[in-house]
Design a protein around this motif. Structure first.
Motif, PDB file in Angstrom:
ATOM      1  N   UNK A  24       0.824  -1.209   0.000  1.00  0.00           N
ATOM      2  CA  UNK A  24       0.000   0.000   0.000  1.00  0.00           C
ATOM      3  C   UNK A  24       0.858   1.258   0.000  1.00  0.00           C
ATOM      4  N   UNK A  25       1.955   1.249   0.769  1.00  0.00           N
ATOM      5  CA  UNK A  25       2.824   2.428   0.809  1.00  0.00           C
ATOM      6  C   UNK A  25       3.359   2.768  -0.564  1.00  0.00           C
ATOM      7  N   UNK A  26       3.820   1.747  -1.285  1.00  0.00           N
ATOM      8  CA  UNK A  26       4.314   1.951  -2.648  1.00  0.00           C
ATOM      9  C   UNK A  26       3.163   2.317  -3.580  1.00  0.00           C
ATOM     10  N   UNK A  27       1.995   1.672  -3.374  1.00  0.00           N
ATOM     11  CA  UNK A  27       0.850   1.953  -4.232  1.00  0.00           C
ATOM     12  C   UNK A  27       0.410   3.406  -4.180  1.00  0.00           C
ATOM     13  N   UNK A  28       0.374   3.981  -2.965  1.00  0.00           N
ATOM     14  CA  UNK A  28       0.026   5.396  -2.818  1.00  0.00           C
ATOM     15  C   UNK A  28       0.954   6.263  -3.662  1.00  0.00           C
ATOM     16  N   UNK A  29       2.256   6.028  -3.492  1.00  0.00           N
ATOM     17  CA  UNK A  29       3.229   6.866  -4.197  1.00  0.00           C
ATOM     18  C   UNK A  29       3.156   6.653  -5.704  1.00  0.00           C
ATOM     19  N   UNK A  30       3.114   5.379  -6.127  1.00  0.00           N
ATOM     20  CA  UNK A  30       3.139   5.075  -7.555  1.00  0.00           C
ATOM     21  C   UNK A  30       1.983   5.734  -8.295  1.00  0.00           C
ATOM     22  N   UNK A  31       0.813   5.749  -7.673  1.00  0.00           N
ATOM     23  CA  UNK A  31      -0.355   6.339  -8.327  1.00  0.00           C
ATOM     24  C   UNK A  31      -0.225   7.854  -8.443  1.00  0.00           C
TER      25      UNK A  31
END
Length: 435
Positions: free
Chosen positions: A234-241
């Motif tokens: 989720x941490x990476x997902x927030x940033x990637x989006x």
């Protein structure tokens, strides 16, 4: 129409409205913050304060859902988001300092915590109470498709409207749609399948929530392993989006092409639609849900690294679509796996704690990856993001090793029969028979 169908219809309508409201700004949010005078580090730090607000208030708002009801929690969340969205607009107008954005972002996170856990738990328990006999994955898949349609409409519309007017108008549209959501939820959402703990003191309720989250989550091995994987994914997902908005403009070569920035959110929305429709077919490719999660995690690591290494706008678009599609297919599979291992009385508590774990990853990852983008560029930040997400994979393997009752994929529908799960400590049941 049966009661179970009415529950599903209400859930899908609320999913449509809340996602549409939120998505008006998803395509331009990072650009909005940068236009307000923030650096990349400050913009993603503001996002981290948002997720920090979710971490801070996840458990207290879970107490509200338990003591006052999930409908009350949902309405309070919509009202809080409406107010904080208008605050964002005002701060953009006056070019507020970073501290103002930090506080407003915490308030936004506070609003979203009224939704997390409570809404999904409302659906699952209401379906169980109305003797639903279908596949829970199919319901989550339809919700994801509806969410994708709303996200596609809102994100593209928000980007086009911002380019035709200014970056603040999508925030006004979001506030207006949240007002509509308040009215619809007030008219059609009813608590079914659980009884609020209205007579419990806040301190006792907080203690019960914490104990239930630990016993039903962290002391429940297969759930625990997926919870521990959540901060990385989720941490990476927030940033990637959110980083894809300025990254796409950089690859495209026009920093003012806000419609192109909205394309990132539109692609993610399209992937949600396809993923929601395809989940029934994809599940037939695997015998166990954890197998699907492991394959998805490996693909996402490779796709994020590839996004960081490419210098082509078109290739980046294709890779983003693939990353979003894998993420979209994984989500209902994970939801079904976790819900099948949680007792009804603990459901909202454990799901809120799961959301808290995911938000914790966002608090740490977003400012660090944002700083990486400031120093080394967006491409390098995506490569590092892929490497960070790889840390989630060992936890999914550990979840697979537990051979949980909800792991096998069969034609039967055991997802809602949670009372057959191996017993776990259940302090919540001592004070109330429903969650």
């Amino acid at each position: 129409m049966t009661d179970a169908q009415r529950v599903q219809r209400t859930y899908l309508v609320l999913t449509l409205l809340t996602t549409l409201a939120a998505s008006f700004i998803w395509g331009v949010n990072t650009l909005f913050l940068l236009d307000a005078g923030l650096s990349n580090t400050e913009a993603f730090s503001a996002n981290a304060f948002f997720t920090g607000g979710q971490v801070l208030f996840e458990i207290p708002t879970g107490v509200v859902a338990d003591t006052r009801g999930r409908r009350f929690s949902y309405l309070l969340g919509a009202a809080t988001l409406l107010a904080s969205t208008l605050l964002y607009y005002v701060m953009w107008q006056v070019k507020a300092p970073f501290i103002g954005w930090a506080l407003a972002s915490v308030l936004l996170g506070f609003g979203f915590t009224f939704f997390s856990g409570a809404t999904e738990a409302w659906l699952v328990d209401a379906l169980k109470a109305t003797e639903f006999t279908g596949s829970l994955e199919s319901v989550f898949g339809r919700a994801q498709t509806v969410s994708g349609v709303a996200m596609l409409t809102g994100s593209v519309g928000g980007g086009v409207i911002a380019q035709a007017t200014n970056l603040g108008v999508p925030y006004l549209l979001r506030a207006a749609m949240l007002g509509v959501t308040l009215v619809v939820a007030g008219l059609f959402m009813r608590d079914i399948g659980f009884s609020p703990q209205r007579g419990v003191s806040p301190t006792a309720a907080m203690r019960t929530v914490l104990t239930g989250a630990i016993d039903g989550g962290l002391r429940n091995p297969p759930v625990r392993w997926l919870m521990l994987a959540a901060p990385f994914t989720a941490g990476v997902g927030f940033y990637a989006f959110y980083a894809f908005q300025p990254y796409l403009l950089q690859l495209y070569g026009d920093p003012n092409a806000y419609g192109i920035a909205g394309l990132a959110a539109a692609i993610a929305a399209g992937a949600q639609i396809v993923g929601g429709l395809a989940v029934g077919s994809v599940r037939r490719l695997f015998s166990r849900r954890t197998d699907a999660l492991i394959v998805g995690a490996a693909l996402n690591v490779a796709l994020l690294v590839a996004i960081g290494l490419t210098t082509s706008f078109v290739v980046a678009i294709v890779l983003l679509a693939a990353w979003s599609l894998v993420f979209a297919v994984q989500t209902p599979v994970r939801q079904t796996f976790v819900n099948g291992l949680i007792r009804s009385e603990q459901r909202a508590t454990v799901l809120s704690f799961d959301s808290l774990m995911a938000s914790t990853g966002g608090v740490v990852a977003q400012p660090l990856l944002g700083r990486t983008a400031d120093v080394y560029g967006y491409g390098a930040s995506y490569v590092i993001a892929g490497l960070v997400q790889a840390f989630a994979m060992p936890f999914v393997f550990l979840a697979r090793r537990e051979r949980a009752s909800s792991d096998p994929i069969t034609e039967a529908t055991p997802e809602l029969v949670v009372d057959t799960v191996a017993p776990v400590a259940d302090p919540i049941a001592k004070t109330t028979s429903h969650r």
